[in-house]
Design a protein around this motif. Structure first.
Motif, PDB file in Angstrom:
ATOM      1  N   LEU A  64      14.699  -3.295 -28.877  1.00  0.00           N
ATOM      2  CA  LEU A  64      14.664  -3.340 -27.415  1.00  0.00           C
ATOM      3  C   LEU A  64      14.761  -4.768 -26.893  1.00  0.00           C
ATOM      4  N   GLU A  65      14.088  -5.685 -27.550  1.00  0.00           N
ATOM      5  CA  GLU A  65      14.148  -7.071 -27.095  1.00  0.00           C
ATOM      6  C   GLU A  65      15.524  -7.678 -27.339  1.00  0.00           C
ATOM      7  N   LYS A  66      16.197  -7.243 -28.400  1.00  0.00           N
ATOM      8  CA  LYS A  66      17.566  -7.709 -28.615  1.00  0.00           C
ATOM      9  C   LYS A  66      18.479  -7.195 -27.512  1.00  0.00           C
ATOM     10  N   LEU A  67      18.292  -5.933 -27.101  1.00  0.00           N
ATOM     11  CA  LEU A  67      19.070  -5.406 -25.982  1.00  0.00           C
ATOM     12  C   LEU A  67      18.797  -6.186 -24.703  1.00  0.00           C
ATOM     13  N   VAL A  92      15.444   4.339 -22.520  1.00  0.00           N
ATOM     14  CA  VAL A  92      16.057   3.059 -22.202  1.00  0.00           C
ATOM     15  C   VAL A  92      17.215   3.298 -21.239  1.00  0.00           C
ATOM     16  N   LYS A  93      17.182   2.587 -20.110  1.00  0.00           N
ATOM     17  CA  LYS A  93      18.246   2.718 -19.110  1.00  0.00           C
ATOM     18  C   LYS A  93      18.757   1.342 -18.736  1.00  0.00           C
ATOM     19  N   LEU A  94      20.052   1.247 -18.563  1.00  0.00           N
ATOM     20  CA  LEU A  94      20.671   0.034 -18.081  1.00  0.00           C
ATOM     21  C   LEU A  94      21.044   0.261 -16.627  1.00  0.00           C
ATOM     22  N   ARG A 128      19.778  -4.788 -15.497  1.00  0.00           N
ATOM     23  CA  ARG A 128      18.414  -4.854 -16.023  1.00  0.00           C
ATOM     24  C   ARG A 128      18.223  -3.702 -16.994  1.00  0.00           C
ATOM     25  N   LEU A 129      17.471  -3.968 -18.046  1.00  0.00           N
ATOM     26  CA  LEU A 129      17.117  -2.943 -19.015  1.00  0.00           C
ATOM     27  C   LEU A 129      15.777  -2.361 -18.593  1.00  0.00           C
ATOM     28  N   LEU A 183      17.891  -9.299 -24.508  1.00  0.00           N
ATOM     29  CA  LEU A 183      18.591 -10.584 -24.651  1.00  0.00           C
ATOM     30  C   LEU A 183      20.083 -10.434 -24.374  1.00  0.00           C
ATOM     31  N   ASP A 184      20.685  -9.360 -24.869  1.00  0.00           N
ATOM     32  CA  ASP A 184      22.109  -9.128 -24.640  1.00  0.00           C
ATOM     33  C   ASP A 184      22.424  -8.952 -23.159  1.00  0.00           C
ATOM     34  N   VAL A 185      21.574  -8.206 -22.458  1.00  0.00           N
ATOM     35  CA  VAL A 185      21.782  -7.982 -21.025  1.00  0.00           C
ATOM     36  C   VAL A 185      21.633  -9.289 -20.258  1.00  0.00           C
ATOM     37  N   THR A 186      20.634 -10.083 -20.618  1.00  0.00           N
ATOM     38  CA  THR A 186      20.433 -11.377 -19.962  1.00  0.00           C
ATOM     39  C   THR A 186      21.623 -12.297 -20.218  1.00  0.00           C
ATOM     40  N   ALA A 187      22.124 -12.313 -21.440  1.00  0.00           N
ATOM     41  CA  ALA A 187      23.292 -13.138 -21.765  1.00  0.00           C
ATOM     42  C   ALA A 187      24.512 -12.691 -20.972  1.00  0.00           C
ATOM     43  N   GLN A 188      24.679 -11.387 -20.803  1.00  0.00           N
ATOM     44  CA  GLN A 188      25.806 -10.874 -20.021  1.00  0.00           C
ATOM     45  C   GLN A 188      25.687 -11.296 -18.559  1.00  0.00           C
ATOM     46  N   ASN A 189      24.483 -11.226 -18.015  1.00  0.00           N
ATOM     47  CA  ASN A 189      24.276 -11.650 -16.632  1.00  0.00           C
ATOM     48  C   ASN A 189      24.593 -13.137 -16.461  1.00  0.00           C
ATOM     49  N   LEU A 190      24.117 -13.964 -17.393  1.00  0.00           N
ATOM     50  CA  LEU A 190      24.378 -15.397 -17.298  1.00  0.00           C
ATOM     51  C   LEU A 190      25.859 -15.714 -17.487  1.00  0.00           C
ATOM     52  N   ALA A 191      26.519 -14.969 -18.360  1.00  0.00           N
ATOM     53  CA  ALA A 191      27.947 -15.200 -18.593  1.00  0.00           C
ATOM     54  C   ALA A 191      28.787 -14.859 -17.366  1.00  0.00           C
TER      55      ALA A 191
END
Length: 143
Positions: A16-19, A74-76, A46-47, A21-29
């Protein structure tokens, strides 16, 4: 409770924490990606995780059901925020006033999410290592 349950709980937490991190990286990108006047602007994600667990101690005994509940909940979700308007009259996506619409990603909030997710991931690794050490010690005592 056997050690596999402790490993399963930590593994779900790390996933879950890796997900996150991935969502945060996508937002920053996508923070500075504009959209053409007829295109859709990127919305921050947001996850959302909800377990629906009434008592942790009762669910801890049934760790596999906790892991299944966490994975199913888990919802995105897109965050509905207004776009950031930046004055750049020479930009190809600028409107008639010279402003470019950029996603409403809050850089500070994303960095806090990043730091929190990293610390939570590390906590799950520590918990898994502690369970592994206990299992090894139990095996040594059994010999």
């Amino acid at each position: 409770m056997d050690y596999r349950s402790a490993f399963a709980i930590s593994a779900v937490g790390m996933g879950l924490e890796k997900l996150r991190l991935d969502v945060t990286a996508q937002n920053l990108a996508n923070m500075n990606v504009s959209a053409p006047s007829n295109g859709k602007l990127y919305k921050p994600l947001r996850l959302q995780v909800s377990t629906g667990v009434s008592s942790f101690s009762g669910e801890f005994e049934q760790a596999s059901s906790l892991a299944e509940k966490m994975l199913k909940s888990v919802k995105l979700e897109e965050i509905d925020v207004s776009p950031r308007m930046v004055y750049e009259p020479g930009h190809p996506d600028a409107n008639e006033s010279g402003y470019v619409a950029l996603p409403g990603v809050n850089h500070l909030s994303e960095m806090v999410n990043l730091s929190t997710a990293l610390r939570a991931y590390e906590a799950n690794v520590v918990a898994m290592n502690a369970a592994k050490t206990m299992a090894i010690k139990a095996l040594e005592l059994g010999n």
